[in-house]
Design a protein around this motif. Structure first.
Motif, PDB file in Angstrom:
ATOM      1  N   ILE A  19       0.833  -1.204   0.000  1.00  0.00           N
ATOM      2  CA  ILE A  19       0.000   0.000   0.000  1.00  0.00           C
ATOM      3  C   ILE A  19       0.863   1.248   0.000  1.00  0.00           C
ATOM      4  CG2 ILE A  19      -1.676   1.334   1.358  1.00  0.00           C
ATOM      5  CD1 ILE A  19      -2.783  -1.461   2.271  1.00  0.00           C
ATOM      6  N   ASP A  20       1.913   1.244   0.835  1.00  0.00           N
ATOM      7  CA  ASP A  20       2.794   2.404   0.943  1.00  0.00           C
ATOM      8  C   ASP A  20       4.152   1.956   1.490  1.00  0.00           C
ATOM      9  OD1 ASP A  20       4.161   4.754   1.479  1.00  0.00           O
ATOM     10  OD2 ASP A  20       2.516   5.694   2.568  1.00  0.00           O
ATOM     11  N   PRO A  21       5.201   1.985   0.680  1.00  0.00           N
ATOM     12  CA  PRO A  21       6.520   1.566   1.148  1.00  0.00           C
ATOM     13  C   PRO A  21       7.036   2.378   2.355  1.00  0.00           C
ATOM     14  CG  PRO A  21       6.501   1.704  -1.234  1.00  0.00           C
ATOM     15  CD  PRO A  21       5.201   2.286  -0.754  1.00  0.00           C
ATOM     16  N   ASP A  22       6.516   3.561   2.567  1.00  0.00           N
ATOM     17  CA  ASP A  22       6.937   4.398   3.701  1.00  0.00           C
ATOM     18  C   ASP A  22       5.989   4.298   4.893  1.00  0.00           C
ATOM     19  OD1 ASP A  22       9.125   5.403   2.237  1.00  0.00           O
ATOM     20  OD2 ASP A  22       7.834   6.910   1.286  1.00  0.00           O
ATOM     21  N   TRP A  23       5.211   3.225   4.963  1.00  0.00           N
ATOM     22  CA  TRP A  23       4.177   3.128   5.984  1.00  0.00           C
ATOM     23  C   TRP A  23       4.732   3.143   7.403  1.00  0.00           C
ATOM     24  CZ3 TRP A  23       3.260  -0.663   9.636  1.00  0.00           C
ATOM     25  CH2 TRP A  23       3.999  -1.851   9.510  1.00  0.00           C
ATOM     26  N   ILE A  24       5.903   2.587   7.634  1.00  0.00           N
ATOM     27  CA  ILE A  24       6.444   2.551   8.995  1.00  0.00           C
ATOM     28  C   ILE A  24       6.756   3.963   9.484  1.00  0.00           C
ATOM     29  CG2 ILE A  24       8.428   1.843  10.405  1.00  0.00           C
ATOM     30  CD1 ILE A  24       8.305  -0.839   8.965  1.00  0.00           C
ATOM     31  N   LEU A  28       5.006   5.924  12.639  1.00  0.00           N
ATOM     32  CA  LEU A  28       5.763   6.475  13.764  1.00  0.00           C
ATOM     33  C   LEU A  28       5.548   7.977  13.942  1.00  0.00           C
ATOM     34  CD1 LEU A  28       9.067   4.427  13.386  1.00  0.00           C
ATOM     35  CD2 LEU A  28       7.208   4.077  15.043  1.00  0.00           C
ATOM     36  N   ASP A  29       5.360   8.697  12.828  1.00  0.00           N
ATOM     37  CA  ASP A  29       5.112  10.142  12.976  1.00  0.00           C
ATOM     38  C   ASP A  29       3.611  10.445  13.062  1.00  0.00           C
ATOM     39  OD1 ASP A  29       4.016  10.251  10.384  1.00  0.00           O
ATOM     40  OD2 ASP A  29       5.713  11.313   9.524  1.00  0.00           O
ATOM     41  N   GLU A  30       2.809   9.391  13.103  1.00  0.00           N
ATOM     42  CA  GLU A  30       1.357   9.445  13.268  1.00  0.00           C
ATOM     43  C   GLU A  30       0.617  10.053  12.079  1.00  0.00           C
ATOM     44  OE1 GLU A  30       0.127  10.728  17.142  1.00  0.00           O
ATOM     45  OE2 GLU A  30       1.529   9.376  18.129  1.00  0.00           O
ATOM     46  N   THR A  31       1.277  10.081  10.912  1.00  0.00           N
ATOM     47  CA  THR A  31       0.541  10.388   9.692  1.00  0.00           C
ATOM     48  C   THR A  31      -0.523   9.313   9.500  1.00  0.00           C
ATOM     49  OG1 THR A  31       2.473  11.423   8.682  1.00  0.00           O
ATOM     50  CG2 THR A  31       0.741  10.675   7.181  1.00  0.00           C
ATOM     51  N   TYR A  32      -0.110   8.055   9.734  1.00  0.00           N
ATOM     52  CA  TYR A  32      -1.053   6.944   9.786  1.00  0.00           C
ATOM     53  C   TYR A  32      -1.313   6.688  11.272  1.00  0.00           C
ATOM     54  CZ  TYR A  32      -0.023   5.880   4.863  1.00  0.00           C
ATOM     55  OH  TYR A  32       0.127   5.923   3.502  1.00  0.00           O
ATOM     56  N   ASP A  33      -2.460   7.085  11.729  1.00  0.00           N
ATOM     57  CA  ASP A  33      -2.801   6.994  13.147  1.00  0.00           C
ATOM     58  C   ASP A  33      -3.525   5.674  13.414  1.00  0.00           C
ATOM     59  OD1 ASP A  33      -3.496   7.363  15.753  1.00  0.00           O
ATOM     60  OD2 ASP A  33      -4.540   9.266  15.436  1.00  0.00           O
ATOM     61  N   ASN A  79       2.108  -1.999  16.234  1.00  0.00           N
ATOM     62  CA  ASN A  79       3.150  -2.747  16.940  1.00  0.00           C
ATOM     63  C   ASN A  79       4.329  -3.078  16.032  1.00  0.00           C
ATOM     64  OD1 ASN A  79       2.495  -3.649  19.893  1.00  0.00           O
ATOM     65  ND2 ASN A  79       0.559  -3.561  18.795  1.00  0.00           N
ATOM     66  N   ILE A  80       4.058  -3.434  14.798  1.00  0.00           N
ATOM     67  CA  ILE A  80       5.140  -3.707  13.847  1.00  0.00           C
ATOM     68  C   ILE A  80       5.996  -2.461  13.673  1.00  0.00           C
ATOM     69  CG2 ILE A  80       5.690  -4.184  11.425  1.00  0.00           C
ATOM     70  CD1 ILE A  80       3.136  -5.969  11.380  1.00  0.00           C
ATOM     71  N   ALA A  81       5.365  -1.325  13.481  1.00  0.00           N
ATOM     72  CA  ALA A  81       6.106  -0.073  13.271  1.00  0.00           C
ATOM     73  C   ALA A  81       6.979   0.257  14.468  1.00  0.00           C
ATOM     74  CB  ALA A  81       5.128   1.075  12.987  1.00  0.00           C
ATOM     75  N   GLN A  82       6.468   0.030  15.663  1.00  0.00           N
ATOM     76  CA  GLN A  82       7.224   0.365  16.874  1.00  0.00           C
ATOM     77  C   GLN A  82       8.413  -0.548  17.108  1.00  0.00           C
ATOM     78  OE1 GLN A  82       3.886   0.320  19.605  1.00  0.00           O
ATOM     79  NE2 GLN A  82       3.978   2.542  19.777  1.00  0.00           N
ATOM     80  N   VAL A  83       8.296  -1.804  16.735  1.00  0.00           N
ATOM     81  CA  VAL A  83       9.342  -2.785  17.027  1.00  0.00           C
ATOM     82  C   VAL A  83      10.314  -2.955  15.858  1.00  0.00           C
ATOM     83  CG1 VAL A  83       9.723  -5.228  17.593  1.00  0.00           C
ATOM     84  CG2 VAL A  83       7.851  -3.988  18.657  1.00  0.00           C
ATOM     85  N   ASN A  84       9.911  -2.557  14.677  1.00  0.00           N
ATOM     86  CA  ASN A  84      10.665  -2.808  13.455  1.00  0.00           C
ATOM     87  C   ASN A  84      12.132  -2.402  13.536  1.00  0.00           C
ATOM     88  OD1 ASN A  84      10.761  -3.518  10.532  1.00  0.00           O
ATOM     89  ND2 ASN A  84      11.256  -1.347  10.394  1.00  0.00           N
ATOM     90  N   SER A  85      12.427  -1.230  14.063  1.00  0.00           N
ATOM     91  CA  SER A  85      13.811  -0.735  14.053  1.00  0.00           C
ATOM     92  C   SER A  85      14.747  -1.592  14.904  1.00  0.00           C
ATOM     93  CB  SER A  85      13.861   0.718  14.517  1.00  0.00           C
ATOM     94  OG  SER A  85      13.471   0.807  15.868  1.00  0.00           O
ATOM     95  N   ALA A  86      14.206  -2.355  15.841  1.00  0.00           N
ATOM     96  CA  ALA A  86      15.032  -3.205  16.704  1.00  0.00           C
ATOM     97  C   ALA A  86      15.270  -4.584  16.093  1.00  0.00           C
ATOM     98  CB  ALA A  86      14.371  -3.350  18.072  1.00  0.00           C
ATOM     99  N   CYS A  87      14.705  -4.837  14.919  1.00  0.00           N
ATOM    100  CA  CYS A  87      14.797  -6.163  14.307  1.00  0.00           C
ATOM    101  C   CYS A  87      15.511  -6.088  12.962  1.00  0.00           C
ATOM    102  CB  CYS A  87      13.404  -6.751  14.127  1.00  0.00           C
ATOM    103  SG  CYS A  87      12.493  -6.907  15.684  1.00  0.00           S
TER     104      CYS A  87
END
Length: 124
Positions: A19-24, A28-33, A79-87
Motif C-alpha cells: 500500500i505504501d513503502p513508507d508506511w512505517i 511512527l510520525d502518526e501520519t497513519y494513526d 506494533n510492527i512499526a514500533q518494534v521494526n527498528s530493533a529487528c
C-alpha cells in the motif's frame, strides 16, 4: 500461537508495504494513526452489538467480528512499526511480536462466549 502471530506479522508487513513503502515512518510520525483507527473499529463493533440497555436494538455478530478483525490489523500495524527498528529481518520481527503475544496470553483460558454480556466484556 507464536508461529501464527509471526505469520500474521509477515503478512501485515507485506500488505502495508504494498500500500505504501513508507508506511512505517508514517505510523511512527502518526501520519497513519493506527491507534485511533483501531479505536474507531472497536467503536463500530460496539455499535454492531446493538448496545443500548435502554432500548432493544438489533445484534449483528458478523459485523462485530469484522470490525474486531479490522481493529486487530491496525493494532498489529502499530506494533510492527514500533518494534521494526530493533529487528534485522521480518522473521525476527515476527518472532519478537509472536513471543510478546504468546507470553501475555499463555495463561488465558479460552472458552465459548455464551451471551451478549460476555461479548461486551470481552470487547472492553
Amino acid at each position: 500461537m507464536k508461529n501464527k502471530i509471526a505469520h500474521l506479522v509477515t503478512l501485515q508487513y507485506q500488505l502495508n508495504y504494498l500500500i505504501d513503502p513508507d508506511w512505517i515512518e508514517k505510523a511512527l510520525d502518526e501520519t497513519y494513526d493506527y491507534r485511533t483507527a483501531a479505536s474507531q473499529e472497536i467503536a463500530e463493533a460496539l455499535e454492531s452489538l446493538g448496545y443500548a440497555w435502554w432500548t432493544e436494538r438489533p445484534l449483528d455478530m458478523q459485523n462485530v467480528f469484522t470490525e474486531l478483525v479490522d481493529a486487530m490489523h491496525f493494532i498489529l500495524s502499530q506494533n510492527i512499526a514500533q518494534v521494526n527498528s530493533a529487528c534485522d529481518t521480518i522473521d525476527v520481527l515476527g518472532e519478537v511480536l509472536g513471543s510478546r503475544v504468546s507470553t501475555r496470553y499463555e495463561n488465558v483460558v479460552q472458552k465459548p462466549i455464551e451471551n451478549i454480556v460476555e461479548v461486551r466484556k470481552l470487547i472492553r
